[in-house]
Design a protein around this motif. Sequence first.
Motif, mmCIF file in Angstrom:
data_model
loop_
_atom_site.group_PDB
_atom_site.id
_atom_site.type_symbol
_atom_site.label_atom_id
_atom_site.label_comp_id
_atom_site.label_asym_id
_atom_site.label_seq_id
_atom_site.Cartn_x
_atom_site.Cartn_y
_atom_site.Cartn_z
ATOM 1 N N ILE A 96 99.069 94.407 -18.718
ATOM 2 C CA ILE A 96 98.387 95.109 -19.370
ATOM 3 C C ILE A 96 98.971 95.480 -20.703
ATOM 4 O O ILE A 96 100.251 95.490 -20.724
ATOM 5 C CB ILE A 96 97.918 96.464 -18.596
ATOM 6 C CG1 ILE A 96 97.156 96.045 -17.292
ATOM 7 C CG2 ILE A 96 97.148 97.488 -19.574
ATOM 8 C CD1 ILE A 96 97.789 96.385 -16.203
ATOM 9 N N ARG A 97 98.053 95.212 -21.637
ATOM 10 C CA ARG A 97 98.780 95.596 -23.259
ATOM 11 C C ARG A 97 99.412 96.651 -23.301
ATOM 12 O O ARG A 97 99.007 97.940 -22.844
ATOM 13 C CB ARG A 97 97.375 95.775 -24.157
ATOM 14 C CG ARG A 97 97.927 95.914 -25.380
ATOM 15 C CD ARG A 97 97.371 94.946 -26.577
ATOM 16 N NE ARG A 97 97.820 95.427 -27.643
ATOM 17 C CZ ARG A 97 99.133 95.188 -28.112
ATOM 18 N NH1 ARG A 97 99.906 94.725 -27.460
ATOM 19 N NH2 ARG A 97 99.530 95.343 -29.422
ATOM 20 N N THR A 98 100.690 96.604 -23.744
ATOM 21 C CA THR A 98 101.743 97.709 -23.767
ATOM 22 C C THR A 98 100.967 98.557 -24.993
ATOM 23 O O THR A 98 100.503 98.051 -25.934
ATOM 24 C CB THR A 98 102.926 97.252 -24.265
ATOM 25 O OG1 THR A 98 102.752 96.421 -25.748
ATOM 26 C CG2 THR A 98 103.730 96.317 -23.330
ATOM 27 N N SER A 99 100.963 99.904 -24.868
ATOM 28 C CA SER A 99 100.241 100.544 -25.778
ATOM 29 C C SER A 99 100.881 100.619 -27.004
ATOM 30 O O SER A 99 102.146 100.401 -27.174
ATOM 31 C CB SER A 99 100.475 102.068 -25.114
ATOM 32 O OG SER A 99 101.643 102.824 -25.675
ATOM 33 N N ASP A 100 100.132 101.077 -27.940
ATOM 34 C CA ASP A 100 100.244 100.879 -29.429
ATOM 35 C C ASP A 100 101.361 102.264 -29.916
ATOM 36 O O ASP A 100 101.747 102.187 -30.696
ATOM 37 C CB ASP A 100 99.283 100.755 -30.312
ATOM 38 C CG ASP A 100 98.850 99.443 -30.381
ATOM 39 O OD1 ASP A 100 99.698 98.479 -29.899
ATOM 40 O OD2 ASP A 100 97.729 99.268 -30.565
ATOM 41 N N SER A 101 101.334 103.119 -28.988
ATOM 42 C CA SER A 101 102.129 104.238 -29.318
ATOM 43 C C SER A 101 102.739 104.961 -28.067
ATOM 44 O O SER A 101 102.175 104.994 -26.842
ATOM 45 C CB SER A 101 101.240 105.230 -30.107
ATOM 46 O OG SER A 101 100.936 106.363 -29.198
ATOM 47 N N ALA A 102 103.891 105.699 -28.245
ATOM 48 C CA ALA A 102 104.407 106.230 -27.332
ATOM 49 C C ALA A 102 105.247 107.664 -27.768
ATOM 50 O O ALA A 102 105.875 107.488 -29.156
ATOM 51 C CB ALA A 102 105.394 105.352 -26.853
ATOM 52 N N ASP A 103 104.834 108.579 -27.367
ATOM 53 C CA ASP A 103 105.415 109.889 -27.890
ATOM 54 C C ASP A 103 105.026 110.063 -29.323
ATOM 55 O O ASP A 103 105.591 110.799 -30.278
ATOM 56 C CB ASP A 103 107.116 109.818 -27.899
ATOM 57 C CG ASP A 103 107.510 110.757 -26.683
ATOM 58 O OD1 ASP A 103 106.749 111.262 -26.008
ATOM 59 O OD2 ASP A 103 108.754 110.529 -26.715
ATOM 60 N N GLY A 104 103.672 109.606 -29.465
ATOM 61 C CA GLY A 104 103.030 109.804 -31.019
ATOM 62 C C GLY A 104 103.807 108.813 -32.058
ATOM 63 O O GLY A 104 103.418 109.063 -33.187
ATOM 64 N N ILE A 105 104.653 107.877 -31.542
ATOM 65 C CA ILE A 105 105.398 106.817 -32.393
ATOM 66 C C ILE A 105 104.526 105.665 -32.695
ATOM 67 O O ILE A 105 104.147 105.067 -31.665
ATOM 68 C CB ILE A 105 106.684 106.806 -31.863
ATOM 69 C CG1 ILE A 105 107.616 108.205 -32.288
ATOM 70 C CG2 ILE A 105 107.252 105.528 -32.369
ATOM 71 C CD1 ILE A 105 109.045 108.219 -31.771
ATOM 72 N N ASP A 106 104.308 105.446 -34.119
ATOM 73 C CA ASP A 106 103.697 104.093 -34.277
ATOM 74 C C ASP A 106 104.600 102.591 -33.887
ATOM 75 O O ASP A 106 105.256 102.554 -34.751
ATOM 76 C CB ASP A 106 103.321 104.244 -35.623
ATOM 77 C CG ASP A 106 102.313 102.960 -36.166
ATOM 78 O OD1 ASP A 106 102.665 101.856 -35.679
ATOM 79 O OD2 ASP A 106 101.590 103.149 -37.050
#
Lengths: 232, 232
Positions: free
Chosen positions: B115-125
């Motif tokens: 599954i596509r790794t998300s584009d953000s983590a902890d609000g980080i681009d």
Amino acid sequence: MEYTVHIRMNANLYLRNPDSSELGRKIVRQGILMFADIGFEEATFKKLAERIGTKEASIYRYFESKHRLLIYIVDWYWQWMEYQLVYETHNLTDPKEKLERALHLLLHIDLPETIRTSDSADGIDLKALHGIVVHEASKAYLTHHVTEDNSQHLFKPYKDLCNRLARMIQDVRPQYAFARSLASTLVETAHYQTFFMQHLPSLTNFEPTGGASQLLLFLRHLLFSALHQPAV
Amino acid sequence: MEYTVHIRMNANLYLRNPDSSELGRKIVRQGILMFADIGFEEATFKKLAERIGTKEASIYRYFESKHRLLIYIVDWYWQWMEYQLVYETHNLTDPKEKLERALHLLLHIDLPETIRTSDSADGIDLKALHGIVVHEASKAYLTHHVTEDNSQHLFKPYKDLCNRLARMIQDVRPQYAFARSLASTLVETAHYQTFFMQHLPSLTNFEPTGGASQLLLFLRHLLFSALHQPAV
DNA sequence: GTGCATTTGATAGTTTTACTATCATTATTG
DNA sequence: CAATAATGATAGTAAAACTATCAAATGCAC
């Protein structure tokens, strides 16, 4: 027989040709020592002027910025390196042997059968210069204005060297699809592995001092493994 | 099931933990966007303050310098990357398969079955952050004070990631003598080949856009050639 | 050797960066 | 509600990265 090889630099690198006067040559020679001593970030034209015994403003007549001076210096190095490479390989027929010599040159390791390459050329301290290439060369292109600089051909000496290496790689194995990338990888790896070896040794398998010959083994294995393995 | 993975940073990186307040988190998140937009050299705390709607002095309460903020950001990236690597490989038994996943992760190429790794983590681009790693990460350690910074463990996340990779390499071929150097070479090569591809494409064999999958072929060939070739 | 042009020296000034300091105000927490 | 901590607002300093000006020295042309 006496002769000197003179390296002609791209005129976009300077405002006034540093090769045309004693002051200009001092700026380059002492600039190399300054960058080697204190690093690019800490270096300033004021400090350089004090080293030379001149004024800041005089240096600005030759170079528009510290960054241009850095590019001038590393470009000189790449052109010198390309000359060495041509000189050391022109009589060889085995393309693998050419690559072998290229690796030695990149790491400043003398071949047993070769006469020691001199430590200076045009009054330039080659050991200090090699240190600058290891520590600072990538700052020449890792900028926001890389594209403008590139359009002024400021990175041509680096590209020329990599291209020449890529052609040697291609000569060993014409069907290898990544000769250019492998060439630039060898050059870059030679330098940052040297940096890691000296400053962050756990990132390498080499001794912090005198690990250059171990690094040579690594690069040689990496290069010839890729060329002996069936193409992708 | 809901959960978030939180990355804990080395306290030497900051004066006040940017994770402990909204302003601190904005400094990091907007700092990433600033570095990605205008590059490290052009970036200043004054510009960052204007982006956030705060004052320069407030940022200095969190980070003693722009350079420390850069290290904080790239360290976050390396720790995030190591977590991804652990997560993506922990269920695998074939060490070659682990390395294959590692290469995909380094290049931000999604595996078909994942599954596509998300584009953000902890609000980080993460896309902007990857760009920073490509363009600026080496400036974190290419300084005159690398040794002091290293003694404060500022490069630990990078070393940890490289170490983990090195162990995977060792698992494939225990007798290979250069696992650490090969690991750091893969990581560095993934990044500066991406840079060259985008800005100095003649140094590569890849298309300026969308060449990531070609770069993957190169890295894979380089890695597995070295591991299949008899040891030195 | 005089005259002319170019280079350098000496000095000064501007803008920006990279900070540090202070104190009032606003949130937070116990 | 009081104490404490965080932020805003303002100010200030030292140094970097230039630009400008004009005089002195140097080189070179005839």
